[in-house]
Design an enzyme around this catalytic site. Structure first.
Site, PDB file in Angstrom:
ATOM      1  N   SER A  24      41.522  42.242  38.687  1.00  0.00           N
ATOM      2  CA  SER A  24      41.901  41.995  37.422  1.00  0.00           C
ATOM      3  C   SER A  24      42.619  43.595  36.920  1.00  0.00           C
ATOM      4  O   SER A  24      42.340  44.476  37.415  1.00  0.00           O
ATOM      5  CB  SER A  24      40.973  41.733  36.558  1.00  0.00           C
ATOM      6  OG  SER A  24      40.221  40.487  37.036  1.00  0.00           O
TER       7      SER A  24
HETATM    8  N1  SAH Z   1      36.768  40.447  38.705  1.00  0.00           N
HETATM    9  C1  SAH Z   1      37.128  40.214  39.780  1.00  0.00           C
HETATM   10  C2  SAH Z   1      38.306  39.192  39.716  1.00  0.00           C
HETATM   11  C3  SAH Z   1      38.772  38.547  40.907  1.00  0.00           C
HETATM   12  S1  SAH Z   1      39.739  37.093  40.913  1.00  0.00           S
HETATM   13  C4  SAH Z   1      38.009  41.516  40.252  1.00  0.00           C
HETATM   14  O1  SAH Z   1      38.555  42.346  39.493  1.00  0.00           O
HETATM   15  O2  SAH Z   1      38.315  41.942  41.517  1.00  0.00           O
HETATM   16  C5  SAH Z   1      38.597  35.746  40.640  1.00  0.00           C
HETATM   17  C6  SAH Z   1      37.651  35.579  41.598  1.00  0.00           C
HETATM   18  O3  SAH Z   1      36.972  34.233  41.311  1.00  0.00           O
HETATM   19  C7  SAH Z   1      38.119  35.515  42.929  1.00  0.00           C
HETATM   20  O4  SAH Z   1      37.361  36.270  43.879  1.00  0.00           O
HETATM   21  C8  SAH Z   1      37.651  33.727  43.448  1.00  0.00           C
HETATM   22  O5  SAH Z   1      37.184  33.732  44.911  1.00  0.00           O
HETATM   23  C9  SAH Z   1      36.636  33.703  42.442  1.00  0.00           C
HETATM   24  N2  SAH Z   1      36.137  32.259  42.200  1.00  0.00           N
HETATM   25  C10 SAH Z   1      37.164  31.381  41.788  1.00  0.00           C
HETATM   26  N3  SAH Z   1      36.709  30.202  41.658  1.00  0.00           N
HETATM   27  C11 SAH Z   1      35.382  30.689  41.677  1.00  0.00           C
HETATM   28  C12 SAH Z   1      34.304  29.561  41.511  1.00  0.00           C
HETATM   29  N4  SAH Z   1      34.109  28.162  41.274  1.00  0.00           N
HETATM   30  N5  SAH Z   1      32.864  30.113  41.853  1.00  0.00           N
HETATM   31  C13 SAH Z   1      32.654  31.399  42.015  1.00  0.00           C
HETATM   32  N6  SAH Z   1      33.812  32.320  42.359  1.00  0.00           N
HETATM   33  C14 SAH Z   1      35.042  31.859  42.078  1.00  0.00           C
END
Ligand code: SAH
Length: 212
Positions: free
Chosen positions: A62
């Site tokens: 993010s």
């Molecule tokens: N906070 C993270 C954001 C990553 S993007 C950072 O800054 O790196 C969002 C993440 O949510 C992805 O890795 C994706 O695989 C995860 N995600 C999406 N749907 C999900 C779900 N139902 N349960 C758990 N994780 C999920």
């Protein structure tokens, strides 16, 4: 890069302050976490810019401003004990939270991302984080209730199971929507849920269905 990252991280924190982040503990956490460790080598030169970056598997780390803002919103409620993060991804937001909350619980549905994130957090000696490979829509019932919940992927509908795992006096920040997404704040007081729209945002979707 490794040798001068501290200056870059301090500069990023200063930029976020200029962009409106006011909580000095959050800014401190941003200067302490080496964001270049959370992206691939070829993107390291961009790792202290205030932008989201690809982390593989179609996912992104993010934007730092959003990481700081969501953390700041939770801290406004005096929350410090336990927080649940849904969507570990790179683990960067997790690391920022780990500096500020006693216990951090984080759920990720893609196993390879979860493993990488776990390795990075250990490398940084952040041991107050528990991780789970699973479906974030369901939360983490055995660790509930949570004082804070932070969802870092956009939910098409309000995840009721997460609201149910929110402690009384607690707060949840979550992007809601599909094409148009709004960062939304939910608070719980004496069992009553209140909802407030904060700002338009852009996140990858909170996926429903089997985990990989
Ligand atoms: N906070 C993270 C954001 C990553 S993007 C950072 O800054 O790196 C969002 C993440 O949510 C992805 O890795 C994706 O695989 C995860 N995600 C999406 N749907 C999900 C779900 N139902 N349960 C758990 N994780 C999920």
């Amino acid at each position: 890069m490794l040798s001068n990252y501290q200056r870059s991280a301090d500069k990023l924190a200063a930029n976020l302050k200029a962009a409106g982040i006011q909580d000095s503990a959050v800014l401190q956490s941003i200067s302490e976490i080496p964001r270049h460790l959370f992206v691939d080598d070829i993107l390291q030169h961009k790792s202290y810019e205030n932008t989201a970056l690809p982390i593989g598997q179609g996912q992104t780390i993010s934007q730092p401003y959003i990481v700081a803002r969501m953390t700041e919103v939770l801290r406004q409620f005096g929350i410090s004990r336990n927080v649940l993060e849904v969507g570990t991804g790179s683990g960067y937001q997790t690391a920022v939270l780990a500096k500020l909350f006693e216990n951090v619980f984080s759920i990720e549905r893609i196993k390879t991302l979860q493993w990488q994130a776990k390795r990075r957090l250990h490398q940084l000696d952040l041991y107050n984080v528990s991780m789970k490979h699973g479906d974030g829509w369901l939360g983490w019932q055995s660790k509930a209730p949570f004082d804070g919940i932070i969802v870092t992927a956009a939910a098409s509908v309000v995840p009721e199971q997460l609201l149910a795992q929110l402690a009384d006096g607690g707060a949840m920040v979550i992007p809601l929507g599909v094409d148009e997404q709004i960062l939304t704040l939910f608070t719980k007081s004496e069992g009553k849920i209140t909802q407030q729209a904060l700002a338009p945002v852009r996140f990858v979707p909170l996926v429903a269905g089997p985990i990989s």
